[in-house]
Write a protein that holds these residues in place. Structure first.
Motif, PDB file in Angstrom:
ATOM      1  N   CYS A   1      -3.161   7.339   2.500  1.00 34.01           N
ATOM      2  CA  CYS A   1      -4.419   7.436   3.265  1.00 34.01           C
ATOM      3  C   CYS A   1      -5.384   6.330   2.870  1.00 34.01           C
ATOM      4  CB  CYS A   1      -5.067   8.802   3.036  1.00 34.01           C
ATOM      5  SG  CYS A   1      -4.203  10.186   3.817  1.00 34.01           S
ATOM      6  N   ILE A   2      -5.453   6.065   1.577  1.00 27.88           N
ATOM      7  CA  ILE A   2      -6.343   5.004   1.092  1.00 27.88           C
ATOM      8  C   ILE A   2      -5.870   3.648   1.608  1.00 27.88           C
ATOM      9  CG2 ILE A   2      -7.156   3.787  -0.959  1.00 27.88           C
ATOM     10  CD1 ILE A   2      -6.945   6.449  -2.472  1.00 27.88           C
ATOM     11  N   LEU A   3      -4.587   3.391   1.505  1.00 23.40           N
ATOM     12  CA  LEU A   3      -4.040   2.094   1.929  1.00 23.40           C
ATOM     13  C   LEU A   3      -4.224   1.867   3.425  1.00 23.40           C
ATOM     14  CD1 LEU A   3      -0.765   2.070  -0.201  1.00 23.40           C
ATOM     15  CD2 LEU A   3      -2.699   0.490  -0.435  1.00 23.40           C
ATOM     16  N   GLU A   4      -4.022   2.893   4.237  1.00 20.85           N
ATOM     17  CA  GLU A   4      -4.203   2.753   5.681  1.00 20.85           C
ATOM     18  C   GLU A   4      -5.661   2.441   6.011  1.00 20.85           C
ATOM     19  OE1 GLU A   4      -0.682   5.657   7.469  1.00 20.85           O
ATOM     20  OE2 GLU A   4      -2.679   6.489   7.066  1.00 20.85           O
ATOM     21  N   ARG A   5      -6.564   3.111   5.325  1.00 16.80           N
ATOM     22  CA  ARG A   5      -7.992   2.861   5.550  1.00 16.80           C
ATOM     23  C   ARG A   5      -8.392   1.457   5.095  1.00 16.80           C
ATOM     24  NH1 ARG A   5     -10.499   6.411   1.890  1.00 16.80           N
ATOM     25  NH2 ARG A   5     -10.600   4.674   0.418  1.00 16.80           N
ATOM     26  N   GLU A   6      -7.926   1.078   3.920  1.00 15.19           N
ATOM     27  CA  GLU A   6      -8.313  -0.219   3.378  1.00 15.19           C
ATOM     28  C   GLU A   6      -7.654  -1.385   4.123  1.00 15.19           C
ATOM     29  OE1 GLU A   6     -10.711  -0.686   1.306  1.00 15.19           O
ATOM     30  OE2 GLU A   6     -11.003   1.491   1.156  1.00 15.19           O
ATOM     31  N   TYR A   7      -6.492  -1.137   4.706  1.00 14.65           N
ATOM     32  CA  TYR A   7      -5.869  -2.178   5.534  1.00 14.65           C
ATOM     33  C   TYR A   7      -6.788  -2.548   6.694  1.00 14.65           C
ATOM     34  CZ  TYR A   7      -2.940  -4.318   9.088  1.00 14.65           C
ATOM     35  OH  TYR A   7      -2.459  -5.164  10.063  1.00 14.65           O
ATOM     36  N   MET A   8      -7.357  -1.536   7.332  1.00 14.26           N
ATOM     37  CA  MET A   8      -8.254  -1.798   8.457  1.00 14.26           C
ATOM     38  C   MET A   8      -9.500  -2.552   8.005  1.00 14.26           C
ATOM     39  SD  MET A   8      -6.284  -0.582  10.623  1.00 14.26           S
ATOM     40  CE  MET A   8      -7.356  -1.200  11.920  1.00 14.26           C
ATOM     41  N   ARG A   9      -9.982  -2.207   6.828  1.00 10.19           N
ATOM     42  CA  ARG A   9     -11.158  -2.897   6.304  1.00 10.19           C
ATOM     43  C   ARG A   9     -10.839  -4.354   5.983  1.00 10.19           C
ATOM     44  NH1 ARG A   9     -13.910   1.616   2.198  1.00 10.19           N
ATOM     45  NH2 ARG A   9     -14.565   3.056   3.848  1.00 10.19           N
ATOM     46  N   LEU A  10      -9.652  -4.604   5.457  1.00 10.08           N
ATOM     47  CA  LEU A  10      -9.241  -5.981   5.193  1.00 10.08           C
ATOM     48  C   LEU A  10      -9.176  -6.789   6.485  1.00 10.08           C
ATOM     49  CD1 LEU A  10      -6.425  -5.605   2.489  1.00 10.08           C
ATOM     50  CD2 LEU A  10      -8.632  -6.749   2.201  1.00 10.08           C
ATOM     51  N   CYS A  11      -8.614  -6.182   7.520  1.00 10.13           N
ATOM     52  CA  CYS A  11      -8.514  -6.866   8.813  1.00 10.13           C
ATOM     53  C   CYS A  11      -9.895  -7.146   9.396  1.00 10.13           C
ATOM     54  CB  CYS A  11      -7.696  -6.035   9.792  1.00 10.13           C
ATOM     55  SG  CYS A  11      -5.931  -5.952   9.403  1.00 10.13           S
ATOM     56  N   SER A  12     -10.809  -6.210   9.200  1.00  9.84           N
ATOM     57  CA  SER A  12     -12.159  -6.384   9.725  1.00  9.84           C
ATOM     58  C   SER A  12     -12.907  -7.473   8.967  1.00  9.84           C
ATOM     59  CB  SER A  12     -12.919  -5.052   9.630  1.00  9.84           C
ATOM     60  OG  SER A  12     -14.256  -5.199  10.066  1.00  9.84           O
ATOM     61  N   ARG A  13     -12.744  -7.490   7.657  1.00  8.66           N
ATOM     62  CA  ARG A  13     -13.455  -8.468   6.832  1.00  8.66           C
ATOM     63  C   ARG A  13     -12.796  -9.837   6.866  1.00  8.66           C
ATOM     64  NH1 ARG A  13     -14.388  -7.981   0.266  1.00  8.66           N
ATOM     65  NH2 ARG A  13     -15.568  -9.936   0.009  1.00  8.66           N
ATOM     66  N   PHE A  14     -11.461  -9.843   6.913  1.00 15.56           N
ATOM     67  CA  PHE A  14     -10.702 -11.095   6.926  1.00 15.56           C
ATOM     68  C   PHE A  14      -9.743 -11.078   8.115  1.00 15.56           C
ATOM     69  CE2 PHE A  14     -11.523  -9.957   2.469  1.00 15.56           C
ATOM     70  CZ  PHE A  14     -12.236 -11.069   2.032  1.00 15.56           C
ATOM     71  N   PRO A  15     -10.150 -11.574   9.273  1.00 14.93           N
ATOM     72  CA  PRO A  15      -9.280 -11.562  10.456  1.00 14.93           C
ATOM     73  C   PRO A  15      -7.909 -12.160  10.186  1.00 14.93           C
ATOM     74  CG  PRO A  15     -11.502 -12.187  11.064  1.00 14.93           C
ATOM     75  CD  PRO A  15     -11.485 -12.126   9.569  1.00 14.93           C
ATOM     76  N   ARG A  16      -7.841 -13.069   9.234  1.00 14.53           N
ATOM     77  CA  ARG A  16      -6.563 -13.679   8.878  1.00 14.53           C
ATOM     78  C   ARG A  16      -5.537 -12.627   8.448  1.00 14.53           C
ATOM     79  NH1 ARG A  16      -3.991 -18.715   9.291  1.00 14.53           N
ATOM     80  NH2 ARG A  16      -2.486 -18.951   7.622  1.00 14.53           N
ATOM     81  N   PHE A  17      -6.014 -11.568   7.814  1.00 11.30           N
ATOM     82  CA  PHE A  17      -5.096 -10.561   7.282  1.00 11.30           C
ATOM     83  C   PHE A  17      -4.351  -9.823   8.386  1.00 11.30           C
ATOM     84  CE2 PHE A  17      -3.691  -6.818   4.929  1.00 11.30           C
ATOM     85  CZ  PHE A  17      -3.285  -7.402   3.743  1.00 11.30           C
ATOM     86  N   ALA A  18      -4.914  -9.821   9.592  1.00 11.09           N
ATOM     87  CA  ALA A  18      -4.272  -9.128  10.711  1.00 11.09           C
ATOM     88  C   ALA A  18      -2.965  -9.792  11.126  1.00 11.09           C
ATOM     89  CB  ALA A  18      -5.224  -9.060  11.892  1.00 11.09           C
ATOM     90  N   ALA A  19      -2.673 -10.974  10.560  1.00  9.46           N
ATOM     91  CA  ALA A  19      -1.388 -11.610  10.840  1.00  9.46           C
ATOM     92  C   ALA A  19      -0.243 -10.753  10.308  1.00  9.46           C
ATOM     93  CB  ALA A  19      -1.338 -13.009  10.212  1.00  9.46           C
ATOM     94  N   CYS A  20      -0.555  -9.873   9.340  1.00 11.68           N
ATOM     95  CA  CYS A  20       0.433  -8.920   8.828  1.00 11.68           C
ATOM     96  C   CYS A  20       0.116  -7.553   9.421  1.00 11.68           C
ATOM     97  CB  CYS A  20       0.373  -8.872   7.298  1.00 11.68           C
ATOM     98  SG  CYS A  20       1.431  -7.593   6.571  1.00 11.68           S
ATOM     99  N   CYS A  21       1.054  -6.988  10.172  1.00 10.68           N
ATOM    100  CA  CYS A  21       0.815  -5.677  10.771  1.00 10.68           C
ATOM    101  C   CYS A  21       0.819  -4.600   9.693  1.00 10.68           C
ATOM    102  CB  CYS A  21       1.863  -5.373  11.837  1.00 10.68           C
ATOM    103  SG  CYS A  21       3.544  -5.204  11.208  1.00 10.68           S
ATOM    104  N   GLN A  22       0.239  -3.461  10.009  1.00 12.32           N
ATOM    105  CA  GLN A  22       0.118  -2.395   9.015  1.00 12.32           C
ATOM    106  C   GLN A  22       1.481  -1.903   8.523  1.00 12.32           C
ATOM    107  OE1 GLN A  22      -1.146   1.899   9.767  1.00 12.32           O
ATOM    108  NE2 GLN A  22      -3.052   1.024   8.955  1.00 12.32           N
ATOM    109  N   SER A  23       2.442  -1.800   9.413  1.00 11.70           N
ATOM    110  CA  SER A  23       3.770  -1.322   9.002  1.00 11.70           C
ATOM    111  C   SER A  23       4.412  -2.277   8.006  1.00 11.70           C
ATOM    112  CB  SER A  23       4.678  -1.128  10.218  1.00 11.70           C
ATOM    113  OG  SER A  23       4.856  -2.361  10.917  1.00 11.70           O
ATOM    114  N   ARG A  24       4.255  -3.572   8.229  1.00 12.15           N
ATOM    115  CA  ARG A  24       4.784  -4.563   7.299  1.00 12.15           C
ATOM    116  C   ARG A  24       4.065  -4.463   5.954  1.00 12.15           C
ATOM    117  NH1 ARG A  24       8.692  -7.626   5.062  1.00 12.15           N
ATOM    118  NH2 ARG A  24       7.867  -9.578   4.200  1.00 12.15           N
ATOM    119  N   PHE A  25       2.762  -4.324   5.981  1.00  7.09           N
ATOM    120  CA  PHE A  25       1.935  -4.163   4.791  1.00  7.09           C
ATOM    121  C   PHE A  25       2.429  -2.989   3.947  1.00  7.09           C
ATOM    122  CE2 PHE A  25      -1.930  -1.903   3.168  1.00  7.09           C
ATOM    123  CZ  PHE A  25      -2.341  -2.835   2.216  1.00  7.09           C
ATOM    124  N   LEU A  26       2.653  -1.859   4.581  1.00  4.07           N
ATOM    125  CA  LEU A  26       3.084  -0.662   3.866  1.00  4.07           C
ATOM    126  C   LEU A  26       4.531  -0.759   3.407  1.00  4.07           C
ATOM    127  CD1 LEU A  26       1.397   2.065   6.098  1.00  4.07           C
ATOM    128  CD2 LEU A  26       0.625   1.249   3.858  1.00  4.07           C
TER     129      LEU A  26
END
Length: 201
Positions: free
Chosen positions: A125-150
């Motif tokens: 739950c924490i990782l899913e929430r923080e992934y979205m925050r990373l994408c919001s703060r650093f648009p570059r991070f969205a190059a990695c989808c959440q499923s790949r991240f996890l």
């Protein structure tokens, strides 16, 4: 729906060069790990399960490859990454004699810190929430989808758990004098008698 909208917005803002690779890398390290009261919790500074190698699997575009002749804009190197975490973000470097760790990650690791493991419901739950925050703060991070991240984090945690679970009584720690926190954490159970000062390679 909100999550997908945030990611799409971040991807639209994505640019070819990351303007703040250090900030992104530091935020990543703080999101995927957490401080721990258990002195047997370690996070690797080097090797295949290290924070830097994990970041390189998730977002290779911001990684400065070792041995490269030229410094590339928008990238960060391994030594630079580790030094930044120790000097500015509260990561404490310590030495271990645990063979199962040292053989793959070296003798110097981050102590009193643990990975957030996607296999644990609370951590997920924490990782899913923080992934979205990373994408919001650093648009570059969205190059990695959440499923790949996890998936990458699950792979790293699975492998690291096997190594850290082996013969825990053989682990000893000593603080790195170059780290900003020179004394053993008072909230842990680290035995001061086992401390030996030294400098990581």
């Amino acid at each position: 729906q909100i999550h997908s909208t945030v990611v799409m917005w971040a991807q639209q803002r994505y640019s070819g060069v990351c303007e703040s690779p250090k900030e992104l890398a530091a935020a990543f390290a703080c999101v995927v790990t957490a401080p721990s009261d258990n002195h047997m919790d370690w996070v690797a500074r080097n090797g295949g399960e290290s924070l830097f190698q994990t970041l390189s699997r998730i977002l290779p575009e911001i990684i400065q490859l070792s041995g490269g002749r030229h410094r590339l804009k928008g990238r960060i190197s391994g030594p630079e990454f580790n030094k930044m975490l120790q000097s500015s973000h509260g990561f404490v470097c310590a030495r271990t004699r645990k063979r199962s760790l040292a053989s793959s990650a070296g003798n110097w690791l981050f102590c009193n810190r643990r990975w957030l493991d996607p296999r644990d419901a609370d951590d997920l739950c924490i990782l899913e929430r923080e992934y979205m925050r990373l994408c919001s703060r650093f648009p570059r991070f969205a190059a990695c989808c959440q499923s790949r991240f996890l998936d990458v984090l699950t792979d790293v945690c699975s492998s690291w758990t096997v190594k850290t679970a082996d013969s825990p009584h053989k682990a000893y720690a000593s603080s790195d004098p170059q780290s900003p926190t020179l004394t053993p954490p008072t909230h842990g159970t680290l035995n001061p008698a086992s401390l030996r000062f030294g400098t990581p390679p």
